[in-house]
Design a protein around this motif. Sequence first.
Motif, mmCIF file in Angstrom:
data_model
loop_
_atom_site.group_PDB
_atom_site.id
_atom_site.type_symbol
_atom_site.label_atom_id
_atom_site.label_comp_id
_atom_site.label_asym_id
_atom_site.label_seq_id
_atom_site.Cartn_x
_atom_site.Cartn_y
_atom_site.Cartn_z
ATOM 1 N N GLY A 319 0.767 -1.205 -0.113
ATOM 2 C CA GLY A 319 -0.262 0.069 0.254
ATOM 3 C C GLY A 319 0.671 1.352 0.016
ATOM 4 N N ARG A 320 2.088 1.225 -0.361
ATOM 5 C CA ARG A 320 3.024 2.312 0.005
ATOM 6 C C ARG A 320 2.523 3.381 -1.034
ATOM 7 N N ASN A 321 1.958 2.922 -2.408
ATOM 8 C CA ASN A 321 1.796 4.012 -3.394
ATOM 9 C C ASN A 321 0.156 4.547 -3.325
ATOM 10 N N LEU A 322 -0.503 4.066 -2.121
ATOM 11 C CA LEU A 322 -1.884 4.505 -2.156
ATOM 12 C C LEU A 322 -1.859 6.000 -1.537
ATOM 13 N N PRO A 323 -2.878 6.815 -1.719
ATOM 14 C CA PRO A 323 -2.713 8.075 -1.064
ATOM 15 C C PRO A 323 -2.575 7.903 0.517
ATOM 16 N N GLN A 326 -5.196 6.243 2.901
ATOM 17 C CA GLN A 326 -5.411 4.836 2.717
ATOM 18 C C GLN A 326 -3.988 4.106 3.294
ATOM 19 N N ARG A 327 -2.943 4.629 2.725
ATOM 20 C CA ARG A 327 -1.725 4.091 3.183
ATOM 21 C C ARG A 327 -1.532 3.742 4.558
ATOM 22 N N ASP A 328 -1.950 4.735 5.301
ATOM 23 C CA ASP A 328 -1.717 4.597 6.816
ATOM 24 C C ASP A 328 -2.458 3.746 7.417
ATOM 25 N N VAL A 329 -3.445 3.207 6.860
ATOM 26 C CA VAL A 329 -4.305 2.134 7.454
ATOM 27 C C VAL A 329 -4.270 0.794 6.792
ATOM 28 N N ALA A 330 -3.355 0.636 5.660
ATOM 29 C CA ALA A 330 -3.128 -0.591 4.975
ATOM 30 C C ALA A 330 -2.971 -1.735 5.936
ATOM 31 N N PHE A 331 -2.114 -1.442 6.815
ATOM 32 C CA PHE A 331 -1.604 -2.518 7.987
ATOM 33 C C PHE A 331 -2.789 -2.928 8.611
ATOM 34 N N PRO A 359 -12.402 3.533 4.841
ATOM 35 C CA PRO A 359 -11.516 2.898 3.665
ATOM 36 C C PRO A 359 -11.281 1.428 4.172
ATOM 37 N N VAL A 360 -11.114 1.180 5.699
ATOM 38 C CA VAL A 360 -11.031 -0.259 6.042
ATOM 39 C C VAL A 360 -12.508 -0.909 6.363
ATOM 40 N N ARG A 361 -13.356 -0.020 6.525
ATOM 41 C CA ARG A 361 -14.513 -0.775 6.738
ATOM 42 C C ARG A 361 -14.993 -1.163 5.672
ATOM 43 N N PRO A 370 -9.811 0.762 -2.879
ATOM 44 C CA PRO A 370 -8.430 0.398 -3.097
ATOM 45 C C PRO A 370 -7.993 -0.713 -2.034
ATOM 46 N N LEU A 371 -8.170 -0.682 -0.792
ATOM 47 C CA LEU A 371 -7.657 -1.608 0.223
ATOM 48 C C LEU A 371 -8.295 -2.949 -0.032
ATOM 49 N N ALA A 372 -9.258 -2.983 -0.533
ATOM 50 C CA ALA A 372 -9.950 -4.543 -0.805
ATOM 51 C C ALA A 372 -9.281 -4.968 -2.081
ATOM 52 N N THR A 373 -8.700 -4.182 -2.932
ATOM 53 C CA THR A 373 -7.952 -4.687 -4.194
ATOM 54 C C THR A 373 -6.705 -5.079 -3.526
#
Length: 422
Positions: A319-323, A326-331, A359-361, A370-373
């Motif tokens: 997720g490093r290339n996400l906005p 979203q990047r901050d909650v990818a983990f 985005p997480v929910r 994007p996080l689902a992808t």
Amino acid sequence: MSPASPVQSDGPSGIEVEILPFVRMPIVDRDAQLVAYGICHQAGDDANLAQATLQLFGQSYLDQLAGNRLAFLEMDEELLRGHGADLGFGERVGPRMDVRLAACDDACALLTSMAERGVPVMIENLVWPDGAAEAVTQRLRELVRLARCVSIDVRGHDESSLVRALASLRAADRDVVATASYLYEPRTQRACMNLGFDAFQGSYLFKPAEERLVDTLKPNRLNLLRLLAAVQDPGNGPVELEELIRNDVVLSYKLLNCVNSAYFGLPRELKSLQQAAVYFGVTRIRNWIYSMALGDLDDTSPELLKQALLRARMAELLGRNLPPEQRDVAFITGLFSLLDTIVGAPMGRVLSDVPLPDPVRHALVDGSGPLATVLARIRAWESADAAVAGNADGHDAGLAEAYLQSLEWAEQVYSFAQRKAA
């Protein structure tokens, strides 16, 4: 270097490193404890299995995949006949071979030689055909005697044929671990358990058993969700996070021991959670708290907990290339993707107690965004489907590297989560 193996530049050095398309899949017993790992080549990757396996033995990747546990590495005909005698199998890692290949004279002789010197052998789909000739039956018995483990693809058999297969295995001269493989649903695993299989392999382990989902959670699960909710509060900074877990001496001990370990190579020792939060940042330390809290659930399958940690780290890397939002909650998206299975409740029920960013929910409940992808790519890779996980041709060096890095990270973090306070 084989053109079939993806490569990428190793950071600023510009040195090319090989990233091999393998994934490990746990084989667990009736109590969900690890028996062995199956090391599988990505099915959608058109890389040559023989060349990729030779490179695997020549690098440290096999140690990363297998750790210090028993493991079985798949072999095809080209690998067997071209390089079978040259592979560095030992007492911990052995071959995994389909019965049709293993029954050939040269393959059987090679496997017998390996077994005699202590190499573990797994035979796949070792099932007695109806009306088999005596010569075929005798060869199958030979294979059972040299095998440490037998794997049966349950997709190709009905219940009666599985019962006959197990009876034939039990009637042979040596006990083996009878493994039901390619199990996708918990109900199929339970059916195989009732038939008498010893071990199981498949993605069923990472899915909640629907008929066992509950609305009333166990006390330790409820406490976990309360902690996750409190830590997730965006108003909590370094001081507040330290206050939250101050009274949990064990969690504090594990967290500080982990971040101060040689594995992470900090320039100085961090004396408190507040110092750690200042050094790493609040988002990173939240992630550490989540990881330690989940890894401490000793009544949950270790392989399930490791998989949650692995997904968390992979999502963070991918997720490093996400906005930024979203990047901050990818983990936590990766980590929480198995919360329903770990807690034993529907995902919507679990997350109703944890305030999460939209985005997480959306990724975890609706499977959208994007996080689902990112999660879909991770799930495809862990199921050995590189064509879905990566590009159309299955080559994705970044995904393969993220997997290996995350595997090592998850093992390290899990080991600290399991330690007892001094």
